[in-house]
Design a protein around this motif. Structure first.
Motif, PDB file in Angstrom:
ATOM      1  N   ASN A  86       4.960  -0.961   0.803  1.00 32.29           N
ATOM      2  CA  ASN A  86       5.012  -1.936   1.888  1.00 32.29           C
ATOM      3  C   ASN A  86       6.163  -2.906   1.669  1.00 32.29           C
ATOM      4  OD1 ASN A  86       2.722  -0.903   3.140  1.00 32.29           O
ATOM      5  ND2 ASN A  86       1.337  -2.199   1.947  1.00 32.29           N
ATOM      6  N   ASN A  87       7.041  -3.005   2.668  1.00 35.03           N
ATOM      7  CA  ASN A  87       8.207  -3.897   2.633  1.00 35.03           C
ATOM      8  C   ASN A  87       9.242  -3.498   1.579  1.00 35.03           C
ATOM      9  OD1 ASN A  87       7.148  -5.621   4.699  1.00 35.03           O
ATOM     10  ND2 ASN A  87       5.798  -6.547   3.148  1.00 35.03           N
ATOM     11  N   HIS A  88       9.113  -2.314   1.019  1.00 32.77           N
ATOM     12  CA  HIS A  88      10.137  -1.821   0.097  1.00 32.77           C
ATOM     13  C   HIS A  88      11.364  -1.424   0.914  1.00 32.77           C
ATOM     14  CE1 HIS A  88      12.135   0.883  -2.796  1.00 32.77           C
ATOM     15  NE2 HIS A  88      11.453   0.246  -3.733  1.00 32.77           N
ATOM     16  N   TRP A  89      12.565  -1.551   0.320  1.00 38.79           N
ATOM     17  CA  TRP A  89      13.786  -1.239   1.071  1.00 38.79           C
ATOM     18  C   TRP A  89      13.817   0.212   1.554  1.00 38.79           C
ATOM     19  CZ3 TRP A  89      16.992   2.667  -0.497  1.00 38.79           C
ATOM     20  CH2 TRP A  89      16.903   3.089  -1.829  1.00 38.79           C
ATOM     21  N   ALA A  90      13.103   1.113   0.858  1.00 38.89           N
ATOM     22  CA  ALA A  90      13.101   2.524   1.233  1.00 38.89           C
ATOM     23  C   ALA A  90      11.788   2.933   1.904  1.00 38.89           C
ATOM     24  CB  ALA A  90      13.344   3.396   0.007  1.00 38.89           C
ATOM     25  N   GLU A  91      11.044   1.988   2.440  1.00 36.04           N
ATOM     26  CA  GLU A  91       9.734   2.306   3.016  1.00 36.04           C
ATOM     27  C   GLU A  91       9.823   3.394   4.079  1.00 36.04           C
ATOM     28  OE1 GLU A  91       5.932   0.057   5.199  1.00 36.04           O
ATOM     29  OE2 GLU A  91       7.762  -1.055   4.718  1.00 36.04           O
ATOM     30  N   GLY A  92      10.799   3.296   4.985  1.00 35.74           N
ATOM     31  CA  GLY A  92      10.923   4.290   6.041  1.00 35.74           C
ATOM     32  C   GLY A  92      11.279   5.668   5.507  1.00 35.74           C
ATOM     33  N   THR A 108      -3.134   8.778  -5.007  1.00 33.73           N
ATOM     34  CA  THR A 108      -3.469   8.770  -3.586  1.00 33.73           C
ATOM     35  C   THR A 108      -3.049   7.475  -2.906  1.00 33.73           C
ATOM     36  OG1 THR A 108      -5.687   7.947  -4.120  1.00 33.73           O
ATOM     37  CG2 THR A 108      -5.422  10.337  -3.863  1.00 33.73           C
ATOM     38  N   THR A 109      -2.790   6.420  -3.679  1.00 33.92           N
ATOM     39  CA  THR A 109      -2.454   5.123  -3.088  1.00 33.92           C
ATOM     40  C   THR A 109      -1.108   4.568  -3.545  1.00 33.92           C
ATOM     41  OG1 THR A 109      -3.682   3.967  -4.836  1.00 33.92           O
ATOM     42  CG2 THR A 109      -4.878   4.487  -2.800  1.00 33.92           C
ATOM     43  N   THR A 110      -0.408   5.279  -4.446  1.00 36.69           N
ATOM     44  CA  THR A 110       0.872   4.774  -4.946  1.00 36.69           C
ATOM     45  C   THR A 110       1.955   5.841  -4.864  1.00 36.69           C
ATOM     46  OG1 THR A 110       0.356   5.403  -7.233  1.00 36.69           O
ATOM     47  CG2 THR A 110      -0.240   3.168  -6.542  1.00 36.69           C
ATOM     48  N   PHE A 111       3.189   5.367  -4.687  1.00 31.68           N
ATOM     49  CA  PHE A 111       4.350   6.257  -4.677  1.00 31.68           C
ATOM     50  C   PHE A 111       5.256   6.000  -5.883  1.00 31.68           C
ATOM     51  CE2 PHE A 111       8.660   7.488  -3.455  1.00 31.68           C
ATOM     52  CZ  PHE A 111       8.443   8.786  -3.016  1.00 31.68           C
ATOM     53  N   THR A 112       5.197   4.792  -6.434  1.00 33.49           N
ATOM     54  CA  THR A 112       6.023   4.378  -7.568  1.00 33.49           C
ATOM     55  C   THR A 112       7.508   4.590  -7.242  1.00 33.49           C
ATOM     56  OG1 THR A 112       4.224   5.330  -8.897  1.00 33.49           O
ATOM     57  CG2 THR A 112       6.063   4.369 -10.090  1.00 33.49           C
ATOM     58  N   PRO A 113       8.015   3.853  -6.264  1.00 37.16           N
ATOM     59  CA  PRO A 113       9.353   4.132  -5.732  1.00 37.16           C
ATOM     60  C   PRO A 113      10.505   3.866  -6.688  1.00 37.16           C
ATOM     61  CG  PRO A 113       8.472   2.106  -4.796  1.00 37.16           C
ATOM     62  CD  PRO A 113       7.349   2.764  -5.527  1.00 37.16           C
ATOM     63  N   ASP A 114      10.341   2.964  -7.622  1.00 41.56           N
ATOM     64  CA  ASP A 114      11.465   2.554  -8.453  1.00 41.56           C
ATOM     65  C   ASP A 114      11.506   3.240  -9.811  1.00 41.56           C
ATOM     66  OD1 ASP A 114      12.423   0.745  -6.480  1.00 41.56           O
ATOM     67  OD2 ASP A 114      10.823  -0.641  -7.042  1.00 41.56           O
ATOM     68  N   VAL A 115      10.651   4.221 -10.010  1.00 36.76           N
ATOM     69  CA  VAL A 115      10.661   4.988 -11.255  1.00 36.76           C
ATOM     70  C   VAL A 115      11.731   6.081 -11.160  1.00 36.76           C
ATOM     71  CG1 VAL A 115       9.327   6.661 -12.603  1.00 36.76           C
ATOM     72  CG2 VAL A 115       8.290   4.515 -11.893  1.00 36.76           C
TER      73      VAL A 115
END
Length: 243
Positions: A86-92, A108-115
């Protein structure tokens, strides 16, 4: 909604799946109201099974995809929900790739975008993008690695190592057939840090808009590529194919 190609309209009065007869590969735009990055086209096969069109792209008016032959198509919202995007720069971008099931979340609830991504993860994502079933094998990445080696995308070495931005560009460039690059990366302050083997790939990735730099006039070619960065690059790649 309706399907439109070369002036032809095929009406779907009930907003259900529609049979589309096409004699050659064409790009089709399906108008959809209130579409989101998670809106995706789905091919409904004769046996009732369904296949998400990973390269279907959301446009201002709906969804665009390429069709070849007579098919049945429907459009669905396949958006996933992750608390940490949510509100992450790459959310879309993350919504785009997960709706097309190129990526899974880390739970099921996390993507861990910055790893950082590993080489095995990228091989698996690209294999999945190419339509390979990667769910079998002695290791979770076996099928992805087999595909990458067989198709000249990677030699399969160091699968658990983090993948750098230039390695990511190179694997995607090889997957695309190693196209010639007409552009230059000389305007980036760290262009001289790009490895020789990755020079053409990075120039190609910059030329077609897959990589725009880090916002500080650098490419950071040796920096690790994150899950969010790969999601964004894959979305741009699909958008480039749709042009």
């Amino acid at each position: 909604s309706y399907f439109k190609k070369a002036g032809q309209e095929i009406v779907d009065k009930n907003d259900k799946a529609v049979d589309v007869g096409i004699n050659a590969a064409v790009k089709v735009e399906i108008p959809v109201e209130n579409s989101t990055p998670g809106t995706v086209a789905v091919i409904v096969k004769a046996d009732g099974t369904e296949e998400i069109v990973k390269t279907s792209v959301v446009t201002e008016n709906g969804v665009t995809l390429e069709l070849d032959g007579s098919v049945t198509v429907k459009v669905i919202d396949n958006s996933k929900s992750f608390a940490d995007t949510n509100n992450h720069w790459a959310e879309g971008s993350i919504a785009f790739v997960t709706a097309r099931e190129m990526f899974n979340g880390t739970s099921t609830t996390t993507f861990t975008p910055d790893v950082s991504m590993t080489r095995a993860q990228l091989m698996t994502v690209l294999a999945r993008f190419d339509g390979v079933d990667t769910t079998t094998g002695d290791t979770w990445y076996e099928k992805g690695m087999e595909w990458a080696k067989a198709n000249g995308v990677s030699d399969g070495s160091n699968p658990n190592g983090n993948i750098t931005r230039e390695q990511l560009a190179t694997m995607l460039w090889r997957y695309s057939g190693s196209p010639a690059a007409k552009g230059s990366i000389d305007h980036f302050s760290d262009a001289d840090k790009v490895s020789d083997y990755a020079a053409d790939a990075m120039a190609w990735a910059v030329e077609i808009g897959l990589i725009n730099g880090m916002g500080d006039d650098t490419l950071a070619p040796q920096g690790d590529a994150t899950r969010a960065q790969l999601a964004t690059i894959l979305m741009r790649y699909c958008e480039n194919l749709a042009e």
